[in-house]
Design a protein around this motif. Sequence first.
Motif, short mmCIF file in Angstrom:
data_model
loop_
_atom_site.label_atom_id
_atom_site.label_comp_id
_atom_site.label_asym_id
_atom_site.label_seq_id
_atom_site.Cartn_x
_atom_site.Cartn_y
_atom_site.Cartn_z
N GLU A 27 22.19 54.30 1.81
CA GLU A 27 23.24 54.85 1.03
C GLU A 27 24.41 55.66 1.92
O GLU A 27 25.55 55.61 1.63
CB GLU A 27 22.64 56.26 0.15
N ILE A 28 23.96 56.19 3.28
CA ILE A 28 24.70 56.62 4.11
C ILE A 28 25.95 55.73 4.58
O ILE A 28 26.97 55.57 4.61
CB ILE A 28 24.32 57.30 5.42
N GLY A 66 25.51 63.57 14.29
CA GLY A 66 25.61 64.58 12.77
C GLY A 66 24.66 64.63 11.66
O GLY A 66 24.05 65.53 11.26
N PHE A 67 24.36 63.22 11.45
CA PHE A 67 23.65 63.11 10.28
C PHE A 67 21.93 63.26 10.65
O PHE A 67 21.29 63.76 9.83
CB PHE A 67 23.58 61.40 9.70
N VAL A 70 21.08 66.77 10.51
CA VAL A 70 21.05 67.22 9.06
C VAL A 70 19.62 66.64 8.61
O VAL A 70 19.01 67.54 7.98
CB VAL A 70 21.98 66.51 8.17
N LYS A 74 16.50 69.15 7.52
CA LYS A 74 15.81 69.16 6.24
C LYS A 74 14.33 68.94 6.30
O LYS A 74 13.37 69.52 5.68
CB LYS A 74 16.23 67.86 5.78
N ARG A 77 12.76 72.17 7.32
CA ARG A 77 12.57 73.25 6.05
C ARG A 77 11.56 72.64 5.16
O ARG A 77 10.67 73.73 4.72
CB ARG A 77 13.75 73.15 5.23
#
Lengths: 146, 126
Positions: A27-28, A66-67, A70, A74, A77
């Motif tokens: 999807e990216i 950058g990706f 992220v 995630k 977390r």
Amino acid sequence: MTEPRELSEYLDEVDRALRGRRKRRREIIEELCGHLLDELEKTPESGPSVRRIIDQFGSPRVITDGFNEVHRAKRLRFARSALALTAFSAIGGYMTQNTLTPTGSEVSRPAARAQSEARSVFGIANVIALDPTTGRVVHISRHTSE
Amino acid sequence: MVIGALGFSPIRGLLFLRMGGEALKGHLDLLLLTSIEAGATHGYAIAEKLRQTSEGTFDLPDGTIYPALHRLRDAGLVTSKWSNDGRRRRRIYALTPRGQKSLTEQRANWKRFERGVRSVLALPSA
């Protein structure tokens, strides 16, 4: 519009450096490809070359760093939430185990006295005795009145 | 040399970061949320809007906005969904109520910051 070769090579390089599940990476790449194709379609034939448009978009390293950052955040977390849930479940299980004691010799003397009195006075079928010393529910039994 | 090749250099992304890009990075979220505030839109349109409304000041490598948009989505400040216009799929981003609240706070912080800088530099108020 078909993808120019340089664009395909660029996106392959980005894909190789991306971390995460295949669906997320796919999807990216689709999103980035859409942007670059939009830019190419907007550019007149005499305008910047495919290579220059790709350079303006950013190096694979800058994009994937950058990706991946992220993605890392995630996962961190998620790991923290899983750890908190595990700790909470363990504490809850420990407290539950120590609150309800099965029928047996673990019943304390005050509780046994209270249970006996409840049987003789009320003749109730099920007795739950509250241990006055610990405040715990210490006994659940079935008793038929005499 | 490197600086002279700022326009379309293969290392433009890195140059952007070294020559004031770090300052922009800190406010990129504010700029992106502002761009999305007017209405749900996709990354290409966001990059174009940033370039045009900043009159070319924020001419950042377009690709760098995508990780930032994904980060905003993971933080719950924007939502995204795929949309197909017949030619290709595009991921459309929209502001959430939480994102609107964050934008309002960031704007207020920015205005405070700007007032402080103007005051120190002895510039007239905007």
